[in-house]
Scaffold this motif. Structure first.
Motif, PDB file in Angstrom:
ATOM      1  N   SER A  82      44.014   6.121   3.552  1.00 39.95           N
ATOM      2  CA  SER A  82      42.704   5.467   3.442  1.00 39.95           C
ATOM      3  C   SER A  82      42.831   3.973   3.198  1.00 39.95           C
ATOM      4  N   THR A 140      28.041  13.253   4.316  1.00 41.22           N
ATOM      5  CA  THR A 140      28.250  12.886   2.918  1.00 41.22           C
ATOM      6  C   THR A 140      26.881  12.705   2.263  1.00 41.22           C
ATOM      7  N   PRO A 339      33.992   4.807   1.567  1.00 40.11           N
ATOM      8  CA  PRO A 339      33.866   5.725   2.709  1.00 40.11           C
ATOM      9  C   PRO A 339      35.203   6.134   3.291  1.00 40.11           C
ATOM     10  N   VAL A 343      36.125  10.121   3.170  1.00 39.50           N
ATOM     11  CA  VAL A 343      36.244  10.879   4.416  1.00 39.50           C
ATOM     12  C   VAL A 343      37.471  11.783   4.394  1.00 39.50           C
ATOM     13  N   LEU A 347      36.923  15.649   6.045  1.00 40.20           N
ATOM     14  CA  LEU A 347      37.173  15.735   7.473  1.00 40.20           C
ATOM     15  C   LEU A 347      38.671  15.682   7.741  1.00 40.20           C
ATOM     16  N   ARG A 355      34.819  12.181  12.527  1.00 37.36           N
ATOM     17  CA  ARG A 355      35.556  11.191  11.753  1.00 37.36           C
ATOM     18  C   ARG A 355      35.613   9.865  12.499  1.00 37.36           C
ATOM     19  N   TYR A 358      32.238   8.264  12.179  1.00 39.77           N
ATOM     20  CA  TYR A 358      32.025   7.845  10.789  1.00 39.77           C
ATOM     21  C   TYR A 358      32.759   6.544  10.494  1.00 39.77           C
ATOM     22  N   GLU A 359      34.034   6.476  10.857  1.00 41.06           N
ATOM     23  CA  GLU A 359      34.811   5.276  10.550  1.00 41.06           C
ATOM     24  C   GLU A 359      34.466   4.132  11.492  1.00 41.06           C
TER      25      GLU A 359
END
Length: 448
Positions: A82, A140, A339, A343, A347, A355, A358-359
């Motif tokens: 991350s 989320t 975030p 995540v 995920l 994913r 989202y990212e």
């Protein structure tokens, strides 16, 4: 403080600076050897390197900027942990800033090669179907927290009204409304008529998530859903945008308010203003002229003049308005780790389209905060304390969230990964947290 998990050593095909199109000479005192990249995996060190890179770009020091880029390129792969993915997103944003501003021209020429060598997808956004978007925002509690708290405040405020004029200012294309319709249908034996008004952007610069559906089509779906729950609904779209402080929307509300004054039975109508992560797109003081008032304050005072029944403000608890790039970078880095960290809890690391979407949205926001200036920098979030003060200055007072609301929010959080939490601040403010760090706040307001 941010998540300080150590990253593993990285050695990819771009570790050769010549092949990467970057300077080959060493960087005395800072440039690590390939065996010592792991020492630079600490998040605090990554933040410092990004700060050094930002300063180098600001001072047009292409050589220093490229050397830091080479280091970060080795310790922050786009498919790492991350912290590494977070750093990679900021690195891309800094490269985009250099390319956009025309400074560090040598650095700017490496941008395309850098993204190609790292197999990075462009930041163009996926266009969601309504079902995809509903699933996306439910990944989320980032949005669900605000939906749940706002719905509870709205239900308490519209008790006894035969009609509700709901103005939905939202970044999620009305994804809150089906849950509100369900709640209205369950709570009221004779549900009020809901007049839903939505501000539709008039410019082409859409921020993610983008809906692959016109507002007219979306409205038709919402009206049909409400009918299936025995709730009467009207839907109208007002072309209006944050860039002019939603002035067209305000004009429409004034006219509607004159036609349907709240205190005149039998057409008693509640006016509900639901602001879900949208107010921070209105220009702040840094974009206003000296002779003009703050566009945000002007908007709130215009809303106050309409004597609304309730105004709900849900937004992110972070300060991203600083004019200084380094200050903005530090603030964003110490917020957007959330975030990326979260995540990983819900995920899979690879092969997930959700994913990627989202990212990609988070990366878009980081690039806007770092690479853009002036009117193009629309990500200008302010912390909760600042919005509370703005609302009070506009002659609003806070309305408390009931215990039933708090219990409902806690129940919703129980459906998500461990790490999400809820706290109350100053009695009337709800705050969503991740591992104890503030993420999103929810407040409800009535005319003072």
């Amino acid at each position: 403080m941010i998540n300080n998990s150590n990253s593993s050593n990285s050695s990819n095909s771009n570790s050769d600076p010549v092949r990467a199109g970057l300077p080959a000479r060493p960087w005395p005192g800072l440039l690590p050897t390939s065996k010592s990249f792991g020492n630079f995996g600490d998040a605090n060190c990554m933040e410092q390197l990004l700060v050094h890179c930002a300063n180098a770009i600001q001072s047009n020091d292409a050589t220093l900027a490229q050397q830091i880029l080479w280091v970060l390129n080795n310790i922050a792969p786009p498919d790492g942990d991350s912290n590494q993915r977070l750093t990679c997103a900021f690195l891309r944003a800094l490269v985009a800033r250099a390319a956009k501003t025309g400074t560090c021209k040598i650095l700017a020429t490496t941008a395309a090669r850098y993204c190609y060598n790292n197999n990075l997808l462009p930041l163009s956004t996926h266009r969601f179907s309504a079902i995809e978007l509903a699933t996306f925002v439910d990944l989320t509690p980032w949005h669900r927290f605000g939906f749940t708290a706002a719905n509870a405040a709205i239900l308490d405020s519209i008790e006894g009204y035969s009609s509700v004029h709901l103005v939905d200012l939202t970044s999620t294309h009305c994804m809150q409304i089906p849950t509100l319709i369900d709640a209205v249908a369950s709570r009221f034996e004779s549900p009020p008529l809901i007049k839903l008004t939505v501000a539709a952007p008039t410019d082409s610069s859409l921020r993610p998530p983008v809906l692959d559906l016109s507002y007219e089509e979306l409205g038709s779906k919402l009206v049909n859903f409400a009918r299936s729950r025995n709730v009467a609904m009207e839907f109208r779209v007002i072309p209006s945008t944050h860039s002019d402080g939603f002035s067209t929307l305000i004009d429409h509300l004034r006219i509607h308010h004159l036609l349907y004054p709240e205190a005149t039975p039998p057409a008693a109508e509640a006016l509900v203003i639901n602001c879900h992560m949208m107010l921070h797109y209105i220009e702040d003081e840094s974009t206003a002229t000296i002779a003009s008032p703050s566009p945000r304050d002007a908007f709130l005072k215009s809303i106050r003049s309409l004597e609304p029944t309730v105004v709900v403000v849900v937004d992110e608890d972070v300060e991203l308005t600083a004019g200084n790039l380094v200050c903005r970078l530090r603030s964003a880095f110490n917020y957007f780790w959330i975030p990326f960290d979260a995540v990983d809890a819900f995920l899979p690391a690879a092969g997930s389209k959700q994913r990627q979407w989202y990212e990609a949205e988070v990366c878009w926001r980081i690039e806007n905060v770092i690479a853009q200036e002036g009117m193009q920098r629309v990500e200008r979030a302010e912390g909760k304390a600042r919005w509370v003060q703005r609302m009070r200055n506009a002659a609003f007072r806070e309305a408390a969230f009931g215990e039933d609301c708090v219990a409902e929010v806690r129940g919703m959080l129980g459906e998500h990964a461990a790490g999400w939490g809820l706290k109350k601040e100053e009695e009337d403010q709800l705050v969503l947290t991740w591992k104890g760090h503030n993420v999103v706040f929810a407040t409800a307001w009535v005319p003072a």
